[in-house]
Scaffold this motif. Structure first.
Motif, PDB file in Angstrom:
ATOM      1  N   LEU A 124      11.155 -37.542  20.284  1.00 24.26           N
ATOM      2  CA  LEU A 124      11.707 -38.833  19.878  1.00 24.26           C
ATOM      3  C   LEU A 124      10.877 -39.481  18.778  1.00 24.26           C
ATOM      4  N   GLN A 128      12.759 -41.335  15.543  1.00 25.93           N
ATOM      5  CA  GLN A 128      12.990 -42.753  15.755  1.00 25.93           C
ATOM      6  C   GLN A 128      13.237 -43.502  14.440  1.00 25.93           C
ATOM      7  N   SER A 184      10.196 -46.721  24.255  1.00 27.18           N
ATOM      8  CA  SER A 184      10.352 -46.548  22.804  1.00 27.18           C
ATOM      9  C   SER A 184      11.675 -47.115  22.321  1.00 27.18           C
ATOM     10  N   PHE A 185      12.746 -46.878  23.077  1.00 27.53           N
ATOM     11  CA  PHE A 185      14.038 -47.429  22.692  1.00 27.53           C
ATOM     12  C   PHE A 185      14.065 -48.952  22.824  1.00 27.53           C
ATOM     13  N   LEU A 188      12.480 -50.139  19.698  1.00 25.04           N
ATOM     14  CA  LEU A 188      13.405 -49.957  18.581  1.00 25.04           C
ATOM     15  C   LEU A 188      14.481 -51.031  18.606  1.00 25.04           C
TER      16      LEU A 188
END
Length: 284
Positions: A124, A128, A184-185, A188
């Motif tokens: 990822l 990203q 992480s998402f 983001l």
């Protein structure tokens, strides 16, 4: 036709031999008996013979032009696409290694949709920025992510499957890796403009995945969950077209898991996961 070709070869041989013979005859003075300008005359005769020979070959050049016109009229790309669909089910090629740069380009240039189906996404961090670019550039591309429910029994099964007696390093903790992806998402999502944020969707599923999939528009990278190996380390089958036999099969699997998956609230993904209750744990 054979007689003509034989005559042409004989004529070409005689024309080729006439040059050195003429020079020899001129040195010996034999051409002076023919004409004071004998060498010029013979040279002219040779040039005339060569010209006639080339004129005879014009027909062959016309045939080559006809072949070129016929090839130009063929829809080579269309024929290749039809054969790919009919004989190979949409399979473009098999990558022995994960084509990360190729996938990054596909994601950045996606116009409609980027989808990922994984237990967790080991690479990822490499994708990203490209996902963020796809969401923020002009267009309506959306990103749909399917990850394994971190509390699923399947997470433990996959953890065990990744054990390898040949590897000196401990296996990946699948549950921790999934949670790292979710974090992480979440970061983001927080960095996106509001309109783009709505087009980033993450769901978790509580089921045994059949394949790992990375999709960008009509291109798919598909691999298997093998024992002792991450899916991204397995050979990757590249498929083109959701209307092909193989592409439709992969897309159906994406749709099925998307329907049974539960949406994750990225503003507080930990709380969202805690509230989830998969009544029927389906690992088949």
């Amino acid at each position: 036709m054979a007689v003509r070709h034989q005559a042409e070869r004989i004529g070409l041989a005689l024309t080729t031999a006439a040059g050195p013979l003429t020079i020899l005859a001129d040195v010996l003075g034999l051409l002076d008996e023919v004409s004071p300008n004998g060498i010029q005359l013979v040279t002219l005769l040779i040039l005339t013979s060569v010209t006639m020979f080339l004129l005879l070959e014009v027909r062959r050049f016309e045939i080559l032009d006809s072949v070129d016109r016929r090839l130009a009229a063929l829809d080579i790309d269309g024929t290749a696409a039809r054969l790919r669909q009919e004989r190979y089910g949409g399979v473009e090629r098999v990558h022995q290694e994960f084509p990360v740069n190729h996938l990054r380009t596909l994601i950045r240039e996606a116009d409609t949709e980027v989808s990922v189906l994984q237990t967790f996404i080991p690479n990822l961090h490499l994708l990203q920025d490209d996902m963020q670019h796809a969401l923020t550039r002009r267009g309506d591309a959306r990103i749909r992510i399917l990850l394994l429910f971190p509390k699923s029994p399947v997470a433990n099964l996959r953890h065990e499957a990744l054990r390898s007696v040949h590897s000196p390093t401990p296996p990946v903790d699948v549950k921790v890796a999934i949670e790292h992806n979710l974090e992480s998402f979440a970061r983001l999502s927080a960095a996106l403009p509001e309109q783009a944020r709505a087009r980033l969707e993450v769901r978790v599923y509580n089921s045994l995945p059949s394949m790992a999939v990375y999709r960008a528009d009509d291109s798919y990278l598909v691999s298997s969950f093998l024992h002792g190996m991450l899916a991204i380390d397995a050979p990757q089958t590249e498929i083109k077209g959701s209307d092909t036999a193989r592409g439709a099969e992969v897309q159906e699997e994406l749709n099925t898991l998307w329907q049974i998956g539960k949406p994750v609230g990225l503003a507080d993904w930990q709380h969202s996961i805690e509230l989830m209750d998969f009544d029927n744990v389906n690992v088949s």
